[in-house]
Design an enzyme around this catalytic site. Structure first.
Site, short mmCIF file in Angstrom:
data_model
loop_
_atom_site.label_atom_id
_atom_site.label_comp_id
_atom_site.label_asym_id
_atom_site.label_seq_id
_atom_site.Cartn_x
_atom_site.Cartn_y
_atom_site.Cartn_z
CG ASP A 140 8.10 -1.63 -3.57
OD1 ASP A 140 8.44 -2.04 -4.57
OD2 ASP A 140 6.57 -2.25 -3.13
CD GLN A 199 4.49 -8.42 -3.09
OE1 GLN A 199 5.41 -8.28 -2.96
NE2 GLN A 199 3.67 -8.57 -4.26
CE LYS A 213 9.17 -8.26 -4.58
NZ LYS A 213 7.63 -7.59 -4.18
#
Ligand code: NDP
Length: 293
Positions: free
Chosen positions: A120, A97, A53
């Site tokens: 997200d 994460q 990412k």
């Protein structure tokens, strides 16, 4: 015989567009989108995802920061980092994460991220916005699936869509996005009669995390098949949740694993970050600071 949906190629196009838009934003307004990624502990898969990412963000010209915390970090220390990132105007997107070590309350951490920085799309406010059909960051994996459908000219309107899996990060938002595009949606889970539900699907999205769960023989001839699953075989190779070879025989289009949905997730994350930067600065920079379409 179905055609493969090349997620790698589509993702590369999405990333190139994000880069063009980011360059434009920087030239016009001196603004560089910033993505902060928080990783806790030493989960090897998380390390791989976070590295990918961060690299992808740098490649499109974003600022990106990785905050790596010790596995034993307290909930308070983690929340205090999230609050700091919330207040930092250079950070437009925050991603924690998952999974987090067991002693941490992941729901509370996700809810602590400012909804407008939640790239997200997992924050309850953003999940609610999706449910209500209001704008806001959307979960990246299902958003990537929607883009793949668009790429192959598959308009969900009026089609029977079957989603296998009801997780908060894939299955449920997937079903809502398909519904928003006017599909007739069925959501399956571990208590569903899968063969009979799957056999009715014009669009089939499988996100169960069970290797080759969906058999090719169940698939309706001509269906568009999107396999979100990622499972590692004994020999180290990756396979999806769909029995690929037999499904390829019946599908009109099908995503491979790897190289289908996987690359799209990060590409959509970059798109969400760009949009977040654009939205957060619009009140400062004026409406023309918006990028994209
Ligand atoms: P979860 O484990 O959170 O959810 C799995 C879902 O599948 C559950 O709703 C479960 O049902 C259902 N399920 C499990 N077994 C069966 C079965 N035998 N029959 C019918 N339904 C079943 O997984 P995620 O949604 O997080 O992920 C799903 C898969 O997608 C995984 O392989 C994951 O690695 C992959 N993934 C890939 C991404 C990418 O970028 N390519 C991103 C995110 C995930 P129930 O609710 O009843 O338990």
């Amino acid at each position: 015989m179905g055609q493969l949906i090349d997620g790698k190629a589509v993702a590369a196009r999405v990333r190139a567009q994000v880069k063009t838009d980011a360059d434009r934003l920087r030239a016009a307004r001196g603004l560089t989108p910033g993505l902060a990624v928080v990783r806790v502990g030493e989960d090897p898969a998380s390390k791989v995802y976070v590295t990918a990412k961060k690299k992808a963000a740098e490649e499109v010209g974003f600022h990106s920061w990785e905050h790596h915390l010790d596995a034993r970090v307290s909930q308070e220390a983690l929340l205090s980092l999230v609050h700091r990132l919330n207040e930092d105007p250079a950070v437009h997107g925050i991603l924690v994460q998952l999974p987090l070590p067991g002693h941490l309350d992941a729901d509370a951490v996700v809810a602590a991220v400012l909804p407008e920085k939640d790239v997200d799309g997992f924050h309850p406010v953003n999940a609610g916005n999706l449910l209500l059909g209001r704008p806001g960051p959307r979960a990246c994996t299902p958003l990537g699936v929607m883009r793949l459908l668009e790429e192959v000219g598959c308009d969900p309107a009026g089609k029977r869509a079957v989603v296998v899996g009801r997780s908060n990060i894939v299955g449920k938002p997937m079903a809502l996005m398909l519904l928003q595009k006017h599909a007739t949606v069925t959501v399956c889970h571990s208590r569903s009669d899968l063969p009979s539900e799957v056999s009715r699907a014009d669009i089939l999205v499988v996100a169960a995390g069970v290797r080759e769960l969906v058999k090719g023989a169940w698939i309706r001839p001509g269906a568009v098949v999107i396999d979100v699953g990622v499972n590692r075989k004994e020999d180290g190779k990756l396979v999806g949740d769909v029995e690929f070879a037999s499904a390829l025989e019946r599908a009109s289009f099908i995503t491979p694993v790897p190289g289908g949905v996987g690359p799209m997730t990060i590409a959509m994350l970059l798109g969400n970050t760009l949009e977040a930067a654009s939205r957060q600065t619009r009140h400062v920079l004026g409406p023309e600071a918006g990028v994209g379409s």
